[in-house]
Motif scaffolding. Sequence first.
Motif, PDB file in Angstrom:
ATOM      1  N   LYS A   1     -35.631-119.202  67.292  1.00 57.17           N
ATOM      2  CA  LYS A   1     -36.236-118.073  67.403  1.00 57.17           C
ATOM      3  C   LYS A   1     -37.758-118.226  67.597  1.00 57.17           C
ATOM      4  CE  LYS A   1     -33.134-115.374  64.452  1.00 57.17           C
ATOM      5  NZ  LYS A   1     -33.077-114.683  63.196  1.00 57.17           N
ATOM      6  N   CYS A   2     -38.236-119.391  66.922  1.00 60.61           N
ATOM      7  CA  CYS A   2     -39.724-119.784  67.068  1.00 60.61           C
ATOM      8  C   CYS A   2     -39.891-120.031  68.558  1.00 60.61           C
ATOM      9  CB  CYS A   2     -40.074-120.731  66.058  1.00 60.61           C
ATOM     10  SG  CYS A   2     -39.992-120.221  64.376  1.00 60.61           S
ATOM     11  N   MET A   3     -39.245-120.849  68.929  1.00 63.74           N
ATOM     12  CA  MET A   3     -39.280-121.472  70.434  1.00 63.74           C
ATOM     13  C   MET A   3     -39.156-120.410  71.357  1.00 63.74           C
ATOM     14  SD  MET A   3     -36.992-124.933  70.467  1.00 63.74           S
ATOM     15  CE  MET A   3     -37.335-125.540  71.954  1.00 63.74           C
TER      16      MET A   3
ATOM     17  N   SER B   1     -42.771-119.348  73.411  1.00 71.59           N
ATOM     18  CA  SER B   1     -42.502-119.291  75.052  1.00 71.59           C
ATOM     19  C   SER B   1     -43.209-118.093  75.748  1.00 71.59           C
ATOM     20  CB  SER B   1     -40.899-119.605  75.544  1.00 71.59           C
ATOM     21  OG  SER B   1     -40.223-118.427  75.092  1.00 71.59           O
ATOM     22  N   VAL B   2     -43.032-116.961  74.896  1.00 74.90           N
ATOM     23  CA  VAL B   2     -43.491-116.089  75.491  1.00 74.90           C
ATOM     24  C   VAL B   2     -45.111-115.772  75.128  1.00 74.90           C
ATOM     25  CG1 VAL B   2     -43.680-113.321  75.083  1.00 74.90           C
ATOM     26  CG2 VAL B   2     -41.318-114.587  75.094  1.00 74.90           C
ATOM     27  N   LEU B   3     -45.478-116.330  74.104  1.00 74.70           N
ATOM     28  CA  LEU B   3     -46.911-116.176  73.577  1.00 74.70           C
ATOM     29  C   LEU B   3     -47.756-117.275  74.512  1.00 74.70           C
ATOM     30  CD1 LEU B   3     -46.952-115.590  69.885  1.00 74.70           C
ATOM     31  CD2 LEU B   3     -47.048-114.094  71.641  1.00 74.70           C
ATOM     32  N   ILE B   4     -47.163-118.273  74.877  1.00 70.63           N
ATOM     33  CA  ILE B   4     -47.672-119.249  75.652  1.00 70.63           C
ATOM     34  C   ILE B   4     -48.715-118.885  76.708  1.00 70.63           C
ATOM     35  CG2 ILE B   4     -45.992-120.308  77.157  1.00 70.63           C
ATOM     36  CD1 ILE B   4     -47.139-123.107  76.055  1.00 70.63           C
TER      37      ILE B   4
ATOM     38  N   SER C   1     -51.667-116.845  75.824  1.00 71.33           N
ATOM     39  CA  SER C   1     -52.722-117.914  75.406  1.00 71.33           C
ATOM     40  C   SER C   1     -53.300-118.390  76.270  1.00 71.33           C
ATOM     41  CB  SER C   1     -52.094-118.739  74.233  1.00 71.33           C
ATOM     42  OG  SER C   1     -51.315-117.942  73.123  1.00 71.33           O
ATOM     43  N   TYR C   2     -52.703-119.025  77.488  1.00 71.36           N
ATOM     44  CA  TYR C   2     -53.151-119.756  78.198  1.00 71.36           C
ATOM     45  C   TYR C   2     -54.168-118.695  79.237  1.00 71.36           C
ATOM     46  CZ  TYR C   2     -53.919-122.386  82.650  1.00 71.36           C
ATOM     47  OH  TYR C   2     -54.343-123.237  83.885  1.00 71.36           O
ATOM     48  N   TYR C   3     -53.789-117.582  79.455  1.00 71.10           N
ATOM     49  CA  TYR C   3     -54.708-116.658  80.194  1.00 71.10           C
ATOM     50  C   TYR C   3     -55.877-116.181  79.479  1.00 71.10           C
ATOM     51  CZ  TYR C   3     -56.327-112.299  81.769  1.00 71.10           C
ATOM     52  OH  TYR C   3     -57.415-111.282  82.359  1.00 71.10           O
ATOM     53  N   MET C   4     -55.876-116.039  78.085  1.00 77.06           N
ATOM     54  CA  MET C   4     -57.046-115.861  77.092  1.00 77.06           C
ATOM     55  C   MET C   4     -58.020-116.912  77.036  1.00 77.06           C
ATOM     56  SD  MET C   4     -56.850-112.873  76.206  1.00 77.06           S
ATOM     57  CE  MET C   4     -58.324-112.750  75.030  1.00 77.06           C
ATOM     58  N   LYS C   5     -57.527-118.314  77.160  1.00 75.70           N
ATOM     59  CA  LYS C   5     -58.067-119.500  76.984  1.00 75.70           C
ATOM     60  C   LYS C   5     -58.902-119.452  78.316  1.00 75.70           C
ATOM     61  CE  LYS C   5     -58.643-124.142  78.386  1.00 75.70           C
ATOM     62  NZ  LYS C   5     -58.457-124.791  79.448  1.00 75.70           N
ATOM     63  N   ARG C   6     -58.367-119.228  79.689  1.00 76.51           N
ATOM     64  CA  ARG C   6     -59.057-119.122  80.965  1.00 76.51           C
ATOM     65  C   ARG C   6     -60.082-118.310  80.883  1.00 76.51           C
ATOM     66  NH1 ARG C   6     -56.719-122.058  85.225  1.00 76.51           N
ATOM     67  NH2 ARG C   6     -58.740-121.180  86.225  1.00 76.51           N
TER      68      ARG C   6
END
Length: 279
Positions: A244-246, A250-253, A256-261
């Motif tokens: 479940k965590c994976m 996988s949805v949040l990554i 998260s990558y967009y917000m980081k950029r």
Amino acid sequence: MSGLAAMSAGKKAALTALGMCTGVGGAVAYKLDQEVKADLTLHAPHLPWSHNGWFNSLDHASIRRGYSVYKQVCAACHSMRFLAFRNLVGVSHTEEEAKEIAEEFQVMDGPNEAGEMFERPGKLSDYFPKPFANDAAAAAANNGAIPPDLSFITLARHGGEDYIYHLLNGYCDPPAGIDLREGQHFNPYFPGGAIGMGPPIYNEIVEYDDGTPATQSQVAKDVCTFLTWAGSPEHDIRKRFAVKCMMIYSVLIAGSYYMKRHKWSVIKSRKLVYTPRTA
């Protein structure tokens, strides 16, 4: 001038050569000592257990059969004092089946209204009964050896269920030159080789209610699966939560990558110019 600096080049070379020879000689001696050292203990080879994969659960039918092996064979000497009958519910037995199993045992309870202890049929909340009243009684009945509690035996032994499986199937005649005391047996997987427990299992020692042939290897496999579950009853739950965590990660990554950029794009695109101050 220091003593090392005052040495001639020849003396320095001689000391260097002596140090290297000493180190190499010590390494060779250690290696030879390890090569010729007699060791009667075998390392348990790894077995392809069905529950070893990242997404594999325990075989619950095997857990049920393993409990039968423990109850009919192992419980005569080994306790499982950290396991209660209620732990079987929903894992290997239904609630009614677990109640029937518990009621087969008489449990000391009390005091009653008269202040006396009494025996009653077991309940789901009761823990597995101990075969001996105390360690002294256990040692007296087993030639001085105290049978270990099996609640966490797969976690307490190097090799886990692999060690237990090979130990159960590894009894053999001692090699030449090995003398065993009375009541001891030879098992190369047991540290030292001499074990006080005799061969506990053999073909058809139990009869499974699901019709599975009770060969020695099958019996060993089932009781090892049961002991693995007993030591880690959260095994399946832990892996289910991991899945479940994976899925969530996988949805949040992506977000998260967009917000980081987005947040770092302004900072990383800045140009810092250093202007020295003039007098």
